[in-house]
Write a protein that holds these residues in place. Structure first.
Motif, PDB file in Angstrom:
ATOM      1  N   GLU A  45       0.823  -1.209   0.000  1.00  0.00           N
ATOM      2  CA  GLU A  45       0.000   0.000   0.000  1.00  0.00           C
ATOM      3  C   GLU A  45       0.862   1.266   0.000  1.00  0.00           C
ATOM      4  OE1 GLU A  45      -2.349  -0.580   3.481  1.00  0.00           O
ATOM      5  OE2 GLU A  45      -3.521  -2.206   2.590  1.00  0.00           O
ATOM      6  N   ALA A  46       1.910   1.273   0.821  1.00  0.00           N
ATOM      7  CA  ALA A  46       2.762   2.464   0.929  1.00  0.00           C
ATOM      8  C   ALA A  46       3.533   2.722  -0.367  1.00  0.00           C
ATOM      9  CB  ALA A  46       3.732   2.307   2.095  1.00  0.00           C
ATOM     10  N   ILE A  47       4.038   1.677  -0.992  1.00  0.00           N
ATOM     11  CA  ILE A  47       4.777   1.843  -2.252  1.00  0.00           C
ATOM     12  C   ILE A  47       3.854   2.381  -3.329  1.00  0.00           C
ATOM     13  CG2 ILE A  47       5.909   0.578  -4.137  1.00  0.00           C
ATOM     14  CD1 ILE A  47       7.080  -1.269  -1.952  1.00  0.00           C
ATOM     15  N   LEU A  48       2.669   1.826  -3.424  1.00  0.00           N
ATOM     16  CA  LEU A  48       1.712   2.279  -4.435  1.00  0.00           C
ATOM     17  C   LEU A  48       1.314   3.735  -4.186  1.00  0.00           C
ATOM     18  CD1 LEU A  48       0.172   1.355  -6.910  1.00  0.00           C
ATOM     19  CD2 LEU A  48      -1.672   0.627  -5.417  1.00  0.00           C
ATOM     20  N   ARG A  49       1.067   4.076  -2.918  1.00  0.00           N
ATOM     21  CA  ARG A  49       0.650   5.437  -2.574  1.00  0.00           C
ATOM     22  C   ARG A  49       1.769   6.439  -2.834  1.00  0.00           C
ATOM     23  NH1 ARG A  49      -1.360   4.187   2.021  1.00  0.00           N
ATOM     24  NH2 ARG A  49       0.515   4.483   3.260  1.00  0.00           N
TER      25      ARG A  49
END
Length: 183
Positions: A45-49
């Motif tokens: 989630e953090a990488i995508l965001r």
């Protein structure tokens, strides 16, 4: 001569019998770790965001004993499988989003580390791995060592340990991508 050959055959035969009795011995399958599954999901989630794509990491050994490198390699194994979560290690700092720096910065690596940092495109993220990278460790600052990584380049997150386990390195990467206030 005949007696020696006969004893060797007998010893070999006994060894083969023991191997057959014992069978194939392997380690038990590792248990499923729920905390690792949660960490992986948060990484995704953090990488995508933050990046909208995969995270590219350039590892720099600034003078370590290679203990931290073994744990970084563990992060890349099938058990942790960070590539499936969009994290990949690259050979050039020009392709990197993050620098993963290990070891106290030796005087001979100081210029190379600064050049690697300068070659990394903005926004630059830097993670210092291990006690040596975070504090200088047992080497400290001396005629041969600049000490901790932050003495040479700015550091966003420090992951202490000698060496830190792969289980601690992954949350360290997560922390720099998505600081606690942003989660």
């Amino acid at each position: 001569m005949q007696g020696t050959i006969c004893r060797e055959h007998t010893a070999m035969y006994e060894l083969l019998k023991q191997i057959v009795r014992t069978g194939i011995v392997t380690d038990a399958e590792p248990l499923v770790d729920e905390s690792l599954r949660v960490t992986r999901q948060r990484l995704d989630e953090a990488i995508l965001r933050r990046f909208g794509r995969s995270l590219s990491i350039r590892h720099v050994d600034a003078g370590s004993c290679n203990g931290c490198e073994l744990e970084i390699h563990m992060v890349q194994t099938a058990h942790y499988n960070v590539e499936a979560h969009g994290i990949r290690f690259v050979a050039s700092p020009r392709h990197a989003d993050m620098l993963l720096v290990t070891g106290p910065v030796s005087r001979h690596m100081e210029v190379a580390l600064k050049r690697t940092y300068d070659a990394t495109p903005d926004p630059k993220l830097v993670v210092a791995i291990g006690d040596c990278g975070c504090t200088g460790g047992i080497f400290g600052e001396s005629y041969a060592s600049r000490g901790k990584v932050s003495n040479v380049i700015p550091v966003d997150v420090a992951v202490p340990g000698c060496p830190p386990s792969a289980k601690r390195i992954m949350p360290g990467i997560l922390t720099v991508i998505a600081p606690p206030a942003c989660r």
